[in-house]
Design a protein around this motif. Sequence first.
Motif, PDB file in Angstrom:
ATOM      1  N   LEU A 206      39.280   8.762  62.872  1.00  0.00           N
ATOM      2  CA  LEU A 206      39.241   7.855  61.724  1.00  0.00           C
ATOM      3  C   LEU A 206      39.747   6.458  62.071  1.00  0.00           C
ATOM      4  N   LYS A 207      40.674   6.379  63.017  1.00  0.00           N
ATOM      5  CA  LYS A 207      41.218   5.083  63.442  1.00  0.00           C
ATOM      6  C   LYS A 207      40.270   4.355  64.396  1.00  0.00           C
ATOM      7  N   GLY A 208      39.366   5.077  65.013  1.00  0.00           N
ATOM      8  CA  GLY A 208      38.488   4.513  66.030  1.00  0.00           C
ATOM      9  C   GLY A 208      37.357   3.672  65.474  1.00  0.00           C
ATOM     10  N   ASP A 209      36.525   3.187  66.384  1.00  0.00           N
ATOM     11  CA  ASP A 209      35.430   2.304  65.992  1.00  0.00           C
ATOM     12  C   ASP A 209      34.311   3.021  65.240  1.00  0.00           C
ATOM     13  N   GLN A 210      34.312   4.341  65.258  1.00  0.00           N
ATOM     14  CA  GLN A 210      33.338   5.103  64.474  1.00  0.00           C
ATOM     15  C   GLN A 210      33.999   5.775  63.274  1.00  0.00           C
ATOM     16  N   GLY A 211      35.160   5.257  62.890  1.00  0.00           N
ATOM     17  CA  GLY A 211      35.926   5.836  61.789  1.00  0.00           C
ATOM     18  C   GLY A 211      35.199   5.843  60.460  1.00  0.00           C
ATOM     19  N   GLU A 212      34.517   4.760  60.167  1.00  0.00           N
ATOM     20  CA  GLU A 212      33.800   4.681  58.888  1.00  0.00           C
ATOM     21  C   GLU A 212      32.652   5.681  58.828  1.00  0.00           C
ATOM     22  N   GLN A 213      31.974   5.869  59.960  1.00  0.00           N
ATOM     23  CA  GLN A 213      30.895   6.869  60.014  1.00  0.00           C
ATOM     24  C   GLN A 213      31.457   8.268  59.809  1.00  0.00           C
ATOM     25  N   ALA A 214      32.554   8.571  60.474  1.00  0.00           N
ATOM     26  CA  ALA A 214      33.178   9.886  60.330  1.00  0.00           C
ATOM     27  C   ALA A 214      33.638  10.097  58.900  1.00  0.00           C
TER      28      ALA A 214
ATOM     29  N   ALA B 183      32.478   8.747  56.134  1.00  0.00           N
ATOM     30  CA  ALA B 183      31.327   8.952  55.254  1.00  0.00           C
ATOM     31  C   ALA B 183      30.744  10.348  55.421  1.00  0.00           C
ATOM     32  N   LEU B 184      30.594  10.784  56.664  1.00  0.00           N
ATOM     33  CA  LEU B 184      30.043  12.110  56.943  1.00  0.00           C
ATOM     34  C   LEU B 184      30.935  13.212  56.373  1.00  0.00           C
ATOM     35  N   TRP B 185      32.236  13.133  56.665  1.00  0.00           N
ATOM     36  CA  TRP B 185      33.162  14.175  56.222  1.00  0.00           C
ATOM     37  C   TRP B 185      33.341  14.177  54.705  1.00  0.00           C
ATOM     38  N   THR B 186      33.310  12.998  54.089  1.00  0.00           N
ATOM     39  CA  THR B 186      33.418  12.920  52.626  1.00  0.00           C
ATOM     40  C   THR B 186      32.218  13.587  51.970  1.00  0.00           C
ATOM     41  N   ALA B 187      31.027  13.283  52.467  1.00  0.00           N
ATOM     42  CA  ALA B 187      29.811  13.889  51.911  1.00  0.00           C
ATOM     43  C   ALA B 187      29.839  15.403  52.086  1.00  0.00           C
TER      44      ALA B 187
END
Length: 76
Positions: free
Chosen positions: A49-57, A59-63
């Motif tokens: 979540l802290k990394g550069d792909q945090g927002e993607q993770a 969004a995926l995990w929330t969905a």
Amino acid sequence: MRTWQVERRERTRHLIELGVLVVKAGVVELAGDDRALIYGALIWMAEKLKGDQGEQARALWTAKGKNAFEDRGATP
């Protein structure tokens, strides 16, 4: 009831609810109740979540979580 008692009960309830999510997801059973494995997985998730792909993770995990709540008729 004193303020600190109310706050303590709220914190305890919050921690219990988070623990229930870990159990509900099947993590405890799949990990064989190995606390080090579960903690390590949570640390990995936090790093992701802290990394550069945090927002993607996120969004995926929330969905995925919302879908699971809907499928099971449960509330968060």
